[in-house]
Design an enzyme around this catalytic site. Structure first.
Site, PDB file in Angstrom:
ATOM      1  N   ASP A 112      -4.672   8.174   3.058  1.00 50.65           N
ATOM      2  CA  ASP A 112      -4.236   6.840   3.483  1.00 50.65           C
ATOM      3  C   ASP A 112      -5.167   6.331   4.582  1.00 50.65           C
ATOM      4  OD1 ASP A 112      -2.659   4.573   3.766  1.00 50.65           O
ATOM      5  OD2 ASP A 112      -1.325   5.526   5.211  1.00 50.65           O
ATOM      6  N   GLU A 113      -5.285   5.013   4.707  1.00 46.96           N
ATOM      7  CA  GLU A 113      -6.105   4.376   5.761  1.00 46.96           C
ATOM      8  C   GLU A 113      -7.530   4.956   5.766  1.00 46.96           C
ATOM      9  OE1 GLU A 113      -5.027   1.832   7.125  1.00 46.96           O
ATOM     10  OE2 GLU A 113      -2.892   1.936   7.552  1.00 46.96           O
ATOM     11  N   GLN A 123     -10.030  -4.272   7.111  1.00 45.80           N
ATOM     12  CA  GLN A 123      -9.213  -3.918   8.274  1.00 45.80           C
ATOM     13  C   GLN A 123      -9.767  -2.699   9.008  1.00 45.80           C
ATOM     14  OE1 GLN A 123      -4.798  -4.597   8.035  1.00 45.80           O
ATOM     15  NE2 GLN A 123      -5.184  -4.579   5.836  1.00 45.80           N
ATOM     16  N   ARG A 145      -1.118 -10.675  10.278  1.00 44.84           N
ATOM     17  CA  ARG A 145       0.171 -10.193  10.802  1.00 44.84           C
ATOM     18  C   ARG A 145       1.255 -11.261  10.641  1.00 44.84           C
ATOM     19  NH1 ARG A 145      -0.735  -5.877   9.682  1.00 44.84           N
ATOM     20  NH2 ARG A 145      -2.628  -6.786   8.858  1.00 44.84           N
ATOM     21  N   LYS A 164       0.818  -1.216   0.000  1.00 44.65           N
ATOM     22  CA  LYS A 164       0.000   0.000   0.000  1.00 44.65           C
ATOM     23  C   LYS A 164       0.855   1.271   0.000  1.00 44.65           C
ATOM     24  CE  LYS A 164      -1.696   0.987   4.030  1.00 44.65           C
ATOM     25  NZ  LYS A 164      -1.119   2.243   4.531  1.00 44.65           N
ATOM     26  N   THR A 165       1.801   1.337   0.939  1.00 50.46           N
ATOM     27  CA  THR A 165       2.622   2.554   1.067  1.00 50.46           C
ATOM     28  C   THR A 165       3.452   2.786  -0.188  1.00 50.46           C
ATOM     29  OG1 THR A 165       2.729   2.228   3.461  1.00 50.46           O
ATOM     30  CG2 THR A 165       4.339   3.720   2.495  1.00 50.46           C
TER      31      THR A 165
END
Length: 682
Positions: free
Chosen positions: A217-218, A248, A588, A33-34
């Site tokens: 973002d997010e 998420q 995770r 994503k980043t």
């Protein structure tokens, strides 16, 4: 720039090259994503030629903003570029410095933090807890409810009306105070920014024309106010690119609205949707479990994570009789990993409820496994647990000044700094303990209210010292001093009370099973346990699932997978958000995942038999008939039609291979029918 694009997969490349119009990037866990966001920013500036000052990239933490800024600038040849990349609140601060005068305020305002805010509220005096008032004021502000609106819209019956009348009165005093003193609190940074833009269309157009390319973002973590602010920033265009993962979205309890991401395509015309499904973090086995689990949520846009890493170890289930056995099994597995050369920093244990860490920590101490709490305190270091330990120490030794000073105002007894200094001075001059000072100091030095409270305190302590049964002592200590009631009033009161109950339960369990139990020796052992703080070097991470968001570990264990614990069940719980939390936990893990459940737990003062979590079945890891809510199938409550039995309502859904068995109530007669034999009732 072509070399930069060559490092992207096709979906990432498509997202980066999209320029005009709204775009929703559904970025699965571990999907880069980043990298996609920062490359797109670099592409717009360095390849297309967009003025950096016409871009705005918003996120939620300074850490994320700094990382993205550095990565974007590293991709650009000209390091003099300075695109605005910051948190929502930093943007609000920058905006208000220029435009707050439009609200009759000066731009040399001072930002106050949460502690400052509470001190101001406390100065007004109220029988409602300061923390509760602070939260209520935040809720009102973020809902864009001003003081006048709050006062004029109180129409709740009974006790609630009286409560909210008090809240709004404090709200009025608070707003008058911060206005008079030119203060701005954290909520104001967004609230005032929105109000200014909402009241001035020409300014909204000016700011929108300045920031022609906006990225967020997010996005799944945005609240209603942030959505409304973004709409204002898009007054003259819809060049809004939002990046997030509806699977998420785990912060509904603090105002995040999953609807923002779910409805984005309907709120902005001709939205381009790109799914980043290639996962660079986890093995195929881990992602299969994650995909199967999250597919049971109805409120999602849908995607499947695909592992780039390929096959790995199977996901394992760890069944234990109780929490002590669970801790011992996991400790043993971790010891074996460490003995094979695995770095402790690559191992983590997650839980849904913080109180579950206690047995785990005890197991690690016994096995001498170094560990650290991430995003929280170790169990025995939590304020509420330290308070109880201090009370117990005073019962053993009333002359323990250190413990007495800690809890003399927990719960509140009106003893301020000046009064405590009088006590300490009296104790020093008479060479006595603080307890004796309370008993013997001249009454005229204190008001009647404090005198009564302190007398109740000393008498209560004396009464407890006379008890011979340690098991009864625990309950009597709570009845006498009301420690749980004190903590229950705080914003995180429910969690703190759960920790207190866990400590009481553990202590009573030890007393019950050890006839020679010595309370003083037990408390001293706890002091020695805390010495593990001195451990240096790598350590196993222990944390809540919420704290694990954004992190990854080679070896991961998730404990407490039982109904009522994970998922957490209650009036305010949301089963789909609980499922998303489990999805976050699972994703995770990079190489190896262990999911643990017990048959019984000692919790809140009693041992209970437990059923394993429905999530284990939904993830395809265990057998059992558990209710599911599949996104494209039937759910409990649906109306269906059968060609013979007519209209009925679904009361339960069970997955059987690729079909579903429905329990359907046809006018009081419940039948079990396979889903392929019914259709939805119109």
């Amino acid at each position: 720039m072509q070399n930069l694009l060559d490092s992207l997969n096709p979906s990432q490349k498509e997202a980066v090259k999209h320029i005009d119009g709204p775009m929703l990037i559904l970025a699965g866990a571990g999907s880069g994503k980043t990298k996609t966001i920062t490359t797109r920013l670099a592409y717009l500036i360095g390849e297309i030629g967009i003025d950096p000052h016409n871009t705005l990239t918003l996120t939620f933490t300074n850490k994320a903003a700094n990382e993205m800024r550095n990565r974007a600038l590293n991709l650009l040849n000209n390091k003099s570029y300075a695109p605005l990349l910051c948190t929502f609140h930093k943007f609000g601060l920058l905006f208000l410095k220029f435009y707050i005068d439009r609200l009759g305020r000066k731009n040399n305002f001072v930002i106050i933090d949460t502690d400052d805010k509470k001190r101001i509220i406390k100065s007004f005096g109220s029988n409602i807890s300061t923390s509760a008032l602070s939260n209520e004021i935040s809720n009102l502000k973020n809902s864009l409810i001003g003081v006048d609106d709050a006062i004029n819209n109180i129409n709740l019956p009974g006790e609630n009306q009286g409560y909210f009348e008090k809240v709004t009165q404090i709200y009025k005093q608070y707003e008058e105070y911060i206005f008079a003193n030119n203060l701005v609190d954290f909520d104001d940074l967004l609230v005032l920014t929105y109000k200014i833009l909402d009241s001035d269309e020409s300014l909204a157009k000016e700011i929108s024309n300045r920031y022609k390319y906006i990225m967020v973002d997010e996005y799944q973590d945005t609240n209603d106010l942030q959505y409304k602010l973004l709409r204002k920033l898009c007054t003259t265009h819809e060049n809004l690119c939002v990046v997030g993962d509806d699977d998420q979205s785990i912060y509904g309890w603090r105002g995040a609205r999953i609807e923002n991401i779910l409805n984005f395509k309907d709120q902005f015309k001709n939205t381009k949707i790109i799914r980043l499904e290639e996962n660079y973090r986890s093995t195929k086995q881990i992602l299969q479990v994650a995909n199967e689990l999250i597919d049971h949520n109805r409120g999602r846009l849908g995607k499947k994570l695909i592992s780039i890493n390929g096959d790995g170890e199977e996901v394992t289930l760890i069944e234990s009789n109780d929490e002590s056995t669970e801790a011992a099994k996991i400790s043993k597995e971790i010891k074996q990993l460490l003995s094979k050369g695995v770095n402790a920093a690559d191992i983590a244990i997650l839980y849904r409820i913080n109180a579950l860490s206690r047995s785990l920590e005890d197991g690690f101490v016994k096995e001498k496994i170094p560990y650290k709490m991430v995003g929280g305190l170790k169990f025995y270091e939590r304020a509420e647990i330290k308070d109880i330990i201090s009370y117990l120490r005073l019962i053993i030794n009333e002359h323990d000044d250190f413990s007495l000073k800690r809890i003399i105002n927990r719960p509140k007894r009106g003893l301020g700094k000046v009064s405590l200094e009088k006590l300490e001075k009296f104790a020093f001059e008479n060479k006595t303990s603080l307890f004796d000072a309370i008993v013997n100091i001249n009454d005229k030095d204190f008001g009647n209210k404090i005198k009564i409270a302190l007398n109740d305190f000393t008498q209560g302590l004396k009464k407890l010292q006379e008890l011979e049964n340690l098991y009864d002592l625990i309950d009597e200590c709570e009845k006498t001093f009301g420690i749980k009631e004190y903590y229950k009033s705080l914003p995180d009161g429910e969690e703190r009370v759960a920790n207190i109950d866990e400590f009481y339960a553990m202590l009573k369990d030890q007393i019950k099973h050890d006839p020679s139990f010595d309370l003083d020796e037990f408390l001293n052992e706890l002091s020695l346990t805390s010495e593990q703080d001195g451990i240096s070097g790598d350590a196993v991470s222990i944390m809540s699932v919420h704290a694990s968001k954004g992190l990854e570990f080679d070896y991961l264990f998730v404990i407490g997978l039982e109904e009522g614990f994970f998922p957490l069940l209650g009036d305010s719980s949301n089963i789909e958000e609980e499922r998303r939390l489990a999805y976050v936990a699972i994703t995770r893990a990079k190489k190896k995942l262990g999911l643990s459940y017990v048959n019984s737990r000692f919790y809140k003062g009693s041992r209970s038999r437990l059923d394993k979590s429905r999530f284990l079945n939904e993830a395809g890891l265990s057998s059992g008939s558990l209710v599911i809510e599949k996104s494209n199938e039937y759910k409990k409550g649906d109306l269906v039609k059968h060609k013979i039995f007519g209209i009925g309502r679904v009361t339960a859904v069970v997955k059987i291979k690729k079909e579903f068995k429905l329990s359907i109530n046809f006018g009081g007669n419940v039948r079990e029918i396979m889903s392929s034999f019914v259709e939805r009732a119109v």
